[in-house]
Enzyme design. Structure first.
Site, PDB file in Angstrom:
ATOM      1  N   LYS A 196       0.867  -1.181   0.000  1.00 35.86           N
ATOM      2  CA  LYS A 196       0.000   0.000   0.000  1.00 35.86           C
ATOM      3  C   LYS A 196       0.897   1.222   0.000  1.00 35.86           C
ATOM      4  CE  LYS A 196      -3.616   2.348   2.506  1.00 35.86           C
ATOM      5  NZ  LYS A 196      -4.564   2.277   3.608  1.00 35.86           N
ATOM      6  N   LYS A 250      -2.123  -1.592  -3.909  1.00 36.62           N
ATOM      7  CA  LYS A 250      -2.983  -0.412  -3.876  1.00 36.62           C
ATOM      8  C   LYS A 250      -2.153   0.850  -3.938  1.00 36.62           C
ATOM      9  CE  LYS A 250      -5.932   1.893  -0.658  1.00 36.62           C
ATOM     10  NZ  LYS A 250      -6.297   2.037   0.701  1.00 36.62           N
TER      11      LYS A 250
END
Ligand code: PBG
Length: 325
Positions: A196, A250
């Site tokens: 992330k 992400k």
């Protein structure tokens, strides 16, 4: 002489193009991110996420039943609590908004849908960070993990099939797995947000969950630096070792190289999150007439699948299910 290879033969009709396509998107590839708000009695539109709302418990239940009927396989929930505090107690309170939503949804759709819960405290802390702060104002890794384990157990108890830790604390997956096992939630799966990145593309999401990071701060002290690749592989491999059942990359489109590399490095399902800013850019440009909404949405979602996503968390889930198949 004529060329020996003529790739155009396989492009000559729509039927033959469909026959030989490597990548096929389907409604079954999607998880819909949904927001549920503790206060108020009507859904509230989110300005920077056209078509997405902060649900009430009752509109959330309707939405999830409709998504099920459309064939979308699952949802991931985010909460907007009435009160925020220093430690984000709403994330682990059995009566917290997401815990209430999970138990109502589990009663309503049972196991027909995969119910996922984002596991973090940023929506619940007064300072907007993904963890608790130490005396210097930095996010304290190990104290935060304590809170995450409590949240994981509360979410599992409320009915989550999958918990998805998104705070990027070191060792969070192992600690959450132990806590779930200790409390006998052996079947509750972990989808780890492994790679992330500290991205500018989360802006509209922070409007959606009404989070402002104290003092104009950022998450660069815990989320990954977008200049790095190998670190993402290290994180994903560590998460699988610690017990992650699935891992996630992400944002999605700016990180397709990372997605492909993670796909090659681990043997668990790899999710991709097409985040709020990615969705908002398509919506805004299309609203101006600058791009073709449907064409660009499908192109980008297909690219995410082509790069290796096993499934995609996307605000387009419902639109895709209604318009494509
Ligand atoms: C953290 C979390 C965030 C998103 C998903 N989980 C926000 C952040 O890290 O700042 C962003 C999702 C999106 O932008 O769509 N709870």
């Amino acid at each position: 002489m004529f060329p020996e290879s003529r790739p155009r033969r396989l492009r000559s009709t729509a039927a033959i193009r469909d026959l030989v396509a490597d990548t096929r998107l389907s409604t079954k590839d999607f998880i819909a991110p949904l927001f549920v708000r503790e206060e108020g009695n009507a859904p509230v539109p989110i300005k920077s996420l056209p078509g997405v709302v902060q649900h009430t418990l009752s509109s959330l239940k309707d939405e999830v039943r409709q998504l099920r009927d459309l064939g979308v396989p699952g949802v991931i929930l985010f909460g907007i609590p009435k009160h925020k505090d220093e430690v984000g107690s709403g994330a682990f309170d059995p009566n917290g908004i997401v815990q209430r939503a999970l138990s109502e949804l589990r009663a309503s759709v049972g196991d027909d849908m995969v119910l996922m819960a984002d596991l973090c405290v940023d929506e619940y802390t007064s300072h907007g960070h993904c963890g608790v702060l130490n005396a210097k104002g930095h996010v304290d890794n190990d104290a935060t993990i304590e809170i995450y384990t409590k949240a994981a157990v509360a979410q599992a108890r409320a009915g989550a099939h999958v918990v998805a830790p998104s705070g990027m604390m070191d060792g969070q997956v192992g600690a959450i797995r132990s806590a779930l096992d200790y409390n006998n939630f052996l079947d509750t799966a972990i989808l780890a947000y492994s790679a992330k990145y500290a991205s500018g593309l989360y802006g509209p999401f922070r409007d959606a969950v009404e989070v402002q990071i104290a003092g104009g701060g950022d998450r660069k002290g815990y989320q990954q630096d977008y200049r790095n690749t190998r670190e993402a592989l290290r994180e994903a491999i560590a998460d699988v070792d610690e017990g992650a059942d699935m891992v996630m990359v992400k944002p999605a489109l700016s990180y397709l190289d990372i997605l492909a590399d993670v796909r090659a490095a681990v043997d668990v399902p790899v999710a991709a999150y097409q985040v709020s800013g990615e969705y908002a850019m398509i919506k805004a440009a299309a609203a101006n007439g600058w791009i073709d909404h449907d064409a660009v949405a499908i192109e980008q979602l297909t690219a995410i699948k082509r790069a290796g996503a096993s499934f995609i968390l996307s605000y387009f889930a419902r639109w895709f299910a209604e318009n494509n198949q």
